[in-house]
Design an enzyme around this catalytic site. Structure first.
Site, PDB file in Angstrom:
ATOM      1  N   TYR A 186       0.863  -1.192   0.000  1.00 57.73           N
ATOM      2  CA  TYR A 186       0.000   0.000   0.000  1.00 57.73           C
ATOM      3  C   TYR A 186       0.891   1.230   0.000  1.00 57.73           C
ATOM      4  O   TYR A 186       1.836   1.322   0.788  1.00 57.73           O
ATOM      5  CB  TYR A 186      -0.890   0.005   1.243  1.00 57.73           C
ATOM      6  CG  TYR A 186      -1.805   1.200   1.348  1.00 57.73           C
ATOM      7  CD1 TYR A 186      -2.853   1.372   0.442  1.00 57.73           C
ATOM      8  CD2 TYR A 186      -1.626   2.165   2.339  1.00 57.73           C
ATOM      9  CE1 TYR A 186      -3.701   2.473   0.535  1.00 57.73           C
ATOM     10  CE2 TYR A 186      -2.475   3.260   2.441  1.00 57.73           C
ATOM     11  CZ  TYR A 186      -3.514   3.408   1.533  1.00 57.73           C
ATOM     12  OH  TYR A 186      -4.357   4.489   1.635  1.00 57.73           O
ATOM     13  N   ASP A 194       9.418   2.772  -0.191  1.00 55.97           N
ATOM     14  CA  ASP A 194       8.383   3.424   0.610  1.00 55.97           C
ATOM     15  C   ASP A 194       8.584   3.034   2.079  1.00 55.97           C
ATOM     16  O   ASP A 194       8.304   1.910   2.485  1.00 55.97           O
ATOM     17  CB  ASP A 194       7.001   2.998   0.092  1.00 55.97           C
ATOM     18  CG  ASP A 194       5.863   3.713   0.825  1.00 55.97           C
ATOM     19  OD1 ASP A 194       6.125   4.400   1.825  1.00 55.97           O
ATOM     20  OD2 ASP A 194       4.700   3.559   0.382  1.00 55.97           O
ATOM     21  N   LYS A 250       4.131   9.008   8.756  1.00 60.36           N
ATOM     22  CA  LYS A 250       3.841   8.421  10.063  1.00 60.36           C
ATOM     23  C   LYS A 250       4.778   8.918  11.182  1.00 60.36           C
ATOM     24  O   LYS A 250       4.559  10.010  11.677  1.00 60.36           O
ATOM     25  CB  LYS A 250       3.775   6.900   9.941  1.00 60.36           C
ATOM     26  CG  LYS A 250       2.620   6.487   8.973  1.00 60.36           C
ATOM     27  CD  LYS A 250       2.207   5.042   9.063  1.00 60.36           C
ATOM     28  CE  LYS A 250       0.887   4.803   8.337  1.00 60.36           C
ATOM     29  NZ  LYS A 250       0.967   4.404   6.941  1.00 60.36           N
TER      30      LYS A 250
HETATM   31  C1  LIG Z   1       0.339   4.791   5.604  1.00 54.52           C
HETATM   32  C2  LIG Z   1       1.115   4.516   4.353  1.00 54.52           C
HETATM   33  C3  LIG Z   1       1.049   5.350   3.222  1.00 54.52           C
HETATM   34  C4  LIG Z   1       0.049   6.469   3.112  1.00 54.52           C
HETATM   35  O1  LIG Z   1       0.259   7.480   4.037  1.00 54.52           O
HETATM   36  P1  LIG Z   1      -0.960   8.484   4.375  1.00 54.52           P
HETATM   37  O2  LIG Z   1      -0.336   9.467   5.308  1.00 54.52           O
HETATM   38  O3  LIG Z   1      -2.032   7.649   4.983  1.00 54.52           O
HETATM   39  O4  LIG Z   1      -1.379   9.099   3.090  1.00 54.52           O
HETATM   40  C5  LIG Z   1       1.903   5.098   2.166  1.00 54.52           C
HETATM   41  N1  LIG Z   1       2.762   4.076   2.200  1.00 54.52           N
HETATM   42  C6  LIG Z   1       2.851   3.238   3.257  1.00 54.52           C
HETATM   43  C7  LIG Z   1       3.850   2.139   3.244  1.00 54.52           C
HETATM   44  C8  LIG Z   1       2.028   3.422   4.360  1.00 54.52           C
HETATM   45  O5  LIG Z   1       2.085   2.568   5.381  1.00 54.52           O
END
Ligand SMILES: *Cc1c(COP(=O)(O)O)cnc(C)c1O
Length: 442
Positions: free
Chosen positions: A149, A244, A278
């Site tokens: 994701y 990511d 995060k």
């Molecule tokens: C949470 C998350 C996102 C998206 O971040 P948001 O602040 O919710 O837009 C993207 N990549 C990863 C791996 C995530 O865990």
């Protein structure tokens, strides 16, 4: 059928109000409890490892806002930094020092990152990193892995994890076919599929984006050699590698998954671009993308790739993020490991005693429980678990005052504020939850 052996009338009343004015009553789908049923808890306050809901019930928090609250709720240093920043002004629409300090902290922690650009959400970070990769390479195609994701970016919603997995959506409606056609989805941990894909279309691929260690289909770390394979194949074909680390960044170690997997994983070289979010926002909207200086130089105003944000680098959000990162000391990372060891170890023991098929997977202090026998290395396997066992387990824990992620496809998060008393409360709730899971699978 799971029954809910407790009531939450104040949360239920708030949910009914919310349903009138917000689709599903929530501002992010997984919060709605649709996968597990029952009433989502409307929280009114958090302190250290605990949350308190509208009915006045207290929970040990194992969601930690999906990662950011690594120091626990209301950490005094973060609170002081936020108060001080807010006193000085909420937003200037000009550069300010906190942005520089936060960027310096990130660059100091993650060695291959020369420069970063701050944004307000992880979604913006991945969206911008992809535009940048396309601008840099002059190519269009993006490769992603099923179950990863990367936020709700149009082109990255194909076979995505997190809420998309929870709701078993094949893809999102509203994403044009032409857009989806620009994304190639491959199975995670399958280096052969990656090589075959590049052999066929390597000269059209702008980037491979991957979760550094996936946490959005449950915790599924890369098999030995997989990260290096991505690096090698992308480099051979002139494509960029985007790691990511929105979830893993500054959580798995000082330098995120990059720091944890280290030279072994990155033997073939470091990723070109990283995305963060995060933890680095400390509970406020702050995220970033960054990496190689020559790639970052393509961004406006230095280069032709446009990207901007009215609240990007917001002084209060960056103050919270900076105080949080500065608080993430070696002792904090040690405590996170200790807490994760204690909770995941006890969960494994109790599920084994109750005869519930399960496997627990870890990435640093992130972990998740899959309700199946065999280890999980990709999305198909993650989906092949006994979800009703999780549902029963979840509701038993909730009734006993432990707030788990309301989906079988999410990581559990701990904080350094989880002291022995909080850990003990979780451990004490596990036998009944394991028994409930055992009854659910018959
Ligand atoms: C949470 C998350 C996102 C998206 O971040 P948001 O602040 O919710 O837009 C993207 N990549 C990863 C791996 C995530 O865990």
């Amino acid at each position: 059928m799971t029954d809910y052996p407790y009531e939450a009338p104040a949360s239920q009343a708030l949910l009914e109000r919310a349903l009138a004015v917000t689709p599903g009553g929530v501002n992010s789908p997984v919060r709605a409890f649709r996968a597990v049923g029952g009433t989502p808890r409307f929280m009114v306050s958090g302190s250290g490892p605990y949350l308190r809901d509208a009915d006045g019930r207290e929970y040990v928090d194992l969601v930690c806002s999906w990662g950011p609250m690594i120091l626990g709720h209301g950490h005094p240093d973060v609170l002081a930094a936020v108060a001080q920043a807010a006193q000085a002004g909420f937003s200037f629409g000009t550069p300010s020092e906190n942005e520089v300090a936060l960027a310096e902290e990130i660059v100091a922690r993650v060695e291959p990152v020369d420069q970063v650009r701050l944004v307000s959400s992880g979604t913006e970070a991945t969206m911008s990193a992809i535009r940048l990769a396309r601008g840099f390479t002059g190519r269009s195609l993006i490769v992603k892995f099923a179950g990863c994701y990367h936020g709700h970016v149009d082109s990255l919603l194909a076979a995505a994890g997190s809420g998309v997995a929870t709701f078993a959506l094949p893809d999102s409606a509203g994403v044009p076919k032409e857009m989806a056609a620009e994304t190639i989805v491959l199975p995670y941990n399958d280096a052969e599929a990656l090589e075959a894909c590049f052999a066929e279309r390597g000269d059209q691929i702008a980037a491979v984006i991957t979760e550094a260690s996936p946490g959005n289909m449950g915790v599924v770390p890369p098999l030995p050699g997989f990260t290096a394979a991505i690096r090698r194949v992308t480099a051979e074909h002139g494509a960029l590698m985007i790691s990511d680390e929105v979830m893993t960044g500054f959580r798995c170690s000082r330098a995120g998954w990059f720091g944890l997997e280290g030279d072994a994983g990155y033997a073939a070289g470091a990723p070109d671009l990283f995305t963060f979010g995060k933890v680095m926002g400390g509970g406020f909207p702050a995220a970033a993308f960054g990496g190689r200086r020559d790639v970052m130089a393509m961004l406006a105003p230095e280069g032709p790739v446009y990207q901007a944000g009215t609240l990007a680098g917001n002084p209060v959000a960056t103050a919270a993020g900076l105080a949080t990162l500065r608080g993430c000391t070696d002792e904090v990372y040690e405590r996170l490991q200790t807490v994760a060891d204690a909770i995941s170890g006890a969960a494994g023991e109790e599920l084994a005693k109750a005869g519930v098929p399960h496997v627990i997977q870890r990435a640093g202090s992130m972990f998740s429980v899959f309700f199946r026998e065999e280890p999980v290395t990709d999305y198909d396997q993650a989906r092949a678990q006994q979800v009703p066992a999780f549902t029963a387990f979840f509701h038993s824990m909730l009734a006993q005052g432990v707030h788990l992620p309301p989906s079988a496809f999410e990581a559990w998060f701990v904080s350094a504020a989880h002291d022995d008393a909080a850990v003990e409360r979780v451990v004490a709730a596990l036998p009944a939850a394991a028994a409930a899971a055992a009854r659910a699978v018959g």
